[in-house]
Design an enzyme around this catalytic site. Structure first.
Site, PDB file in Angstrom:
ATOM      1  N   ASP A   1       0.812  -1.224   0.000  1.00 36.74           N
ATOM      2  CA  ASP A   1       0.000   0.000   0.000  1.00 36.74           C
ATOM      3  C   ASP A   1       0.840   1.266   0.000  1.00 36.74           C
ATOM      4  O   ASP A   1       0.349   2.349  -0.304  1.00 36.74           O
ATOM      5  CB  ASP A   1      -0.857   0.032   1.271  1.00 36.74           C
ATOM      6  CG  ASP A   1      -2.174  -0.689   1.098  1.00 36.74           C
ATOM      7  OD1 ASP A   1      -2.577  -0.912  -0.047  1.00 36.74           O
ATOM      8  OD2 ASP A   1      -2.791  -1.022   2.131  1.00 36.74           O
TER       9      ASP A   1
HETATM   10  C1  BGC Z   1      -2.793  -3.843   4.414  1.00 35.61           C
HETATM   11  C2  BGC Z   1      -2.546  -4.743   3.248  1.00 35.61           C
HETATM   12  C3  BGC Z   1      -1.252  -4.366   2.586  1.00 35.61           C
HETATM   13  C4  BGC Z   1      -0.124  -4.345   3.577  1.00 35.61           C
HETATM   14  C5  BGC Z   1       1.175  -3.874   2.977  1.00 35.61           C
HETATM   15  C6  BGC Z   1      -1.609  -3.857   5.333  1.00 35.61           C
HETATM   16  O1  BGC Z   1      -1.801  -2.953   6.344  1.00 35.61           O
HETATM   17  O2  BGC Z   1      -3.945  -4.259   5.099  1.00 35.61           O
HETATM   18  O3  BGC Z   1      -3.602  -4.653   2.347  1.00 35.61           O
HETATM   19  O4  BGC Z   1      -0.996  -5.282   1.576  1.00 35.61           O
HETATM   20  O5  BGC Z   1      -0.443  -3.504   4.658  1.00 35.61           O
HETATM   21  O6  BGC Z   1       1.164  -2.545   2.643  1.00 35.61           O
END
Ligand code: BGC
Length: 811
Positions: free
Chosen positions: A483
């Site tokens: 993200d």
């Molecule tokens: C999110 C995921 C994401 C991960 C890495 C998490 O907090 O829920 O969807 O893939 O972080 O960024």
């Protein structure tokens, strides 16, 4: 250092001191009514949606930590104490908290009085039952006073903590005998209320927080408890609470038991009043009647215990390794259920008012859950797909109550569409139920544009095909799985959300990680096309997958490892050419588990690079070297201090990808070594460093660049649960569901020894014995099914039998 121990027979973690490094919590509830409960009785309850239907109030980001819960106070002369230690923090003579599967037990002993609390959410009911048993272990009679305490939340937890100009005037309650009803906003747009009651006559009650605590007091020194007498206050506005007072006389050796029920009731919209202004309570009385006696409570509790026993029998391993058995048979599957239920909404780190059900998150949570209750996974797939946009892209999150996409969190994360294929494929491989592909499913909840689910998958697939960049790799959009890799965002001002600021798509920035996903799930999509008899689509899909494979080898390979991405200037991200962030974990894990570069010898090189550059004693870091300055063109990933979160933290979620990749290459020793590093049971001994609960995974462990290297953060709600279970159950222990049946293909350490697995699959129980006489790491030389040798390593599915005995011999 440990703060407790596992009790595997009871399926419990036993915490022996209230002073754990962080609150160690548990989840109660499986379907609609949920509670979070810490080892000191902190936490809160909600029904269906932690934001919109919050029943009791919790205070995030407050001091002391873990502030507010459901408390019992015992006043014994001048001594006031709580069986769970908080909030008075009176030193206890004995303390124990047992977190079990869907229940928690607390034992507190003070001055010869022993209190045992059992708390659980009964199956198929919208309430939490707490039974407290108080025993006088001394030789003289005791005159005690017992007080209960919960603080109501005014339903919308977000509004509850912001809109004081309104909310301090809306609180309303009704009290009838021992039952305290919370009915704020019932008069107008709500038809639900809550009740807190006890199965005995009370000696007093309070429903106004001010009256209970007294001005300027905290939960640790309530006036009412200090004075030993409730005031029978009836709340009007301000902060309604529910307090019962029970005077308890105990002869020497005598024990008394009280059952408290915290319930949530929904009335028919058109039949919600008993009389003018008085709520209709029939359903509440019926609920309270269900838990009036100890026998009823015992029965409801037994049903819950049996439920979990039967669920966990669907995958059960017996090996010579008790830590593996404990995690696989109990805790990992339990966490998979919790992540399935909660997605990323409510934990001690997710406030329940921010994120809801993640599109990608919930699709991945399914992977570790689908074998437990396939029907619920099926319904979830339909819910998720119903929020998809017509072009195949997706809202990133949706709200559990409304099941509608949440525009505030954004969209345009270009990996999202492919996770829908991953989840659906897992469901069909597990169940064989391909009728799901014919289900009519809306787009963006608009029924008028509903199409069969198969068409949703096609749009997912085509979205990637139609969104490629200059290197024929998938465009990243706002970000991919990571993200925080915001390659089109260019945020330069505080307060701009990395997730929603800037264009949702750029025509240049590409993700090698999505390319790896496309190769993996593109093939699974092709298999589903074949299953539906659609040969042309399968062929087209495989052709696209091949193009992607070639594109990764051509422009996604950096010489020693896979590149992570290309940024908006088409500069490499995660390459030896970069100053910082030269290598990332995600493409190494996913490309190799998808099979990319295996035959070319590149996969092995990528794994070696991971080991050399990213590995630590606590797990594999997400990238190296850490970003030491903010890179406008990379976004949030470079906003964190080195070693934390996506900037070189050990992001537990993608450690199993590398472990699975190692199984693809046949290295069982290394796959298992990686498994062990983040596995809670293996790091229980360093709980003072790790800090989070030793029975569940955390999202992140601080990486080697961080001050607190090895410290866990954000426990419980993480895709790590599902991916680790997938890794250990399907790849390391090797029982993988295919469309045709179960395949048996373990990849284990040479010294792992023989082991047995019981697996309930499509209604058939498989008892699988795996023998490894020559201590190989991978390879099944023979497979015997009910005494008959079969070719290959897939057990042909035959539903005419209820039990099948399998012997697999590795060599
Ligand atoms: C999110 C995921 C994401 C991960 C890495 C998490 O907090 O829920 O969807 O893939 O972080 O960024």
């Amino acid at each position: 250092m440990k703060y407790g121990h596992f009790d595997d027979d009871a399926r419990e973690y036993v915490i022996t001191t209230p002073k754990t490094p962080l609150p160690w919590i548990n989840y109660l509830g499986n379907q609609e009514f949920f509670s979070l409960i810490s080892n000191t009785c902190g936490g809160y309850s909600f029904c269906k949606d932690a934001k919109l239907l919050r029943i009791t109030r919790y205070r995030y980001n407050n001091i002391p930590y873990d502030n507010n819960g459901k408390y019992f106070y015992i006043k014994d002369g001048d001594t006031i104490w709580n069986p769970g230690w908080q909030p008075t923090k009176t030193t206890l003579d004995e303390y124990e908290c047992r977190h079990g599967l869907g229940y928690s037990k607390f034992k507190g002993v003070k001055n010869g009085v022993e209190a045992n609390v059992l708390t659980f959410v009964p199956m198929n009911d919208r309430c939490e039952v707490s039974r407290i048993r108080i025993k006088n272990t001394t030789s003289t009679a005791k005159e005690l006073k017992l007080f209960s305490y919960v603080e109501w939340c005014l339903w919308n937890a977000d509004d509850d903590e912001r809109n004081f100009q309104r909310n301090l005037s809306t609180g309303e309650v009704e009290v009838i005998d021992s039952a305290i009803f919370h009915k704020t906003e019932y008069r107008e747009r709500r038809n639900h209320f809550a009740v807190y009651s006890v199965n005995t006559k009370v000696d007093g009650f309070d429903t106004s927080r001010e009256s209970f605590l007294g001005p300027y007091n905290g939960n640790d020194t309530p006036d009412v408890v200090t004075n030993g007498a409730c005031t029978n206050s009836v709340a009007s506005g301000w902060s309604p609470v529910a307090v019962h007072q029970i005077n308890v006389t105990l002869a020497p050796g005598e024990e008394k038991s009280f059952v408290f029920v915290l319930g949530y009731i929904e009335n028919d919209e058109n039949d919600k009043w008993e009389s003018h202004g008085v709520i209709k309570k029939d359903l509440a009385w019926e609920m309270l009647d269900r838990y009036k006696t100890d026998e009823q409570v015992d029965k409801a509790f037994d049903i819950l215990v049996d439920y979990w026993k039967s669920l966990l029998s669907k995958y059960h391993v017996k090996s010579s390794n008790d830590k593996v058995d404990r995690m696989v048979n109990i805790w990992n599957q339990y966490q998979c259920m919790v992540t399935f239920n909660m997605s990323r909404s409510a934990s001690y780190y997710e406030s329940g008012i921010g994120r809801g059900m993640g599109f990608r998150d919930s699709c991945q949570d399914l992977l570790g859950f689908v074998h437990l209750i396939p029907d619920r996974a099926r319904a979830r797939i339909i819910d998720i797909a119903s929020t998809q946009f017509q072009d195949g892209s997706a809202y990133h999150q949706y709200q559990p109550l409304t099941k509608k996409g949440n525009a505030d969190i954004g969209s345009g994360f270009n990996d999202d569409p492919l996770w829908l294929i991953a989840g659906t494929s897992a469901y069909i491989r597990e169940t064989g139920d391909d009728s799901i592909l014919d289900e009519m499913v809306p787009f963006d909840n608009d029924e008028s544009v509903a199409t069969p689910l198969m068409n949703h998958l096609k749009r997912s697939f085509d979205y990637i095909v139609n969104h490629k960049g200059p290197h024929n790799l998938p465009l990243i959009g706002r970000a991919d799985w990571n993200d925080c890799l915001n390659l089109n965002c260019f945020s330069a001002h505080p307060g701009e959300s990395f997730q929603t600021f800037g264009p949702s798509e750029g025509p240049v920035a590409e993700s090698v990680f999505i390319a790896g996903m496309f190769v993996k799930y593109g093939e699974e999509y092709a298999q589903l096309c074949e299953l539906k008899g659609d040969k042309a689509d399968a062929e087209y899909a495989r052709c696209e997958v091949q193009k992607m494979y070639d594109a990764v080898l051509k422009d996604g390979w950096d010489g020693e490892w896979f590149i992570r991405a290309y940024d908006a200037y088409s500069h490499k991200v995660g390459s030896k050419e970069c100053e910082e962030g030269q290598i990332f974990i995600e493409p190494q894990g996913f490309c190799v588990l998808a099979g990319i570069g295996v035959k070319e010898g590149l996969a092995k090189k990528a794994m070696d690079s991971v080991k050399e550059k990213l590995d630590t004693k606590y797990g594999i870091m997400i990238l190296q070297p850490a970003y030491t300055k903010y890179h406008l063109e990379l976004g949030e990933v470079s906003s964190y201090p080195p070693g934390y979160k996506e900037n070189a933290g050990i992001f537990c979620h993608n450690n199993p990808w590398v472990s699975i990749a190692e199984t693809v290459l046949g290295d069982g020793d290394r796959a298992f070594e990686i498994y062990k590093k983040t596995c809670p049971a293996y790091i229980e001994d360093i709980s003072e460093i790790h800090c989070t609960e030793p029975y569940v995974y955390s999202q992140m462990v601080a990486g080697k660049d961080a001050k607190f290297f090895g410290q866990g953060k954000n426990s419980w709600l993480t895709g790590t649960a599902a991916w680790t279970f997938t890794n250990i159950s399907q790849y390391i222990l090797g029982i993988y569901p295919t469309l045709e049946g179960l395949s048996v293909n373990p990849c284990i350490p040479a010294e792992f020894g023989d082991f047995n697995i019981t697996r309930v699959y499509r209604g058939v129980t498989y008892n699988i014995e795996i023998k490894n006489p020559n201590k190989v790491q991978k390879g099944v030389a023979s497979l015997t099914v009910d005494g008959v040798e079969v070719a290959g390593n897939v057990i042909p599915f035959d539903d005419s039998k209820k039990t099948v005995n399998v012997i697999a011999t590795m060599n």
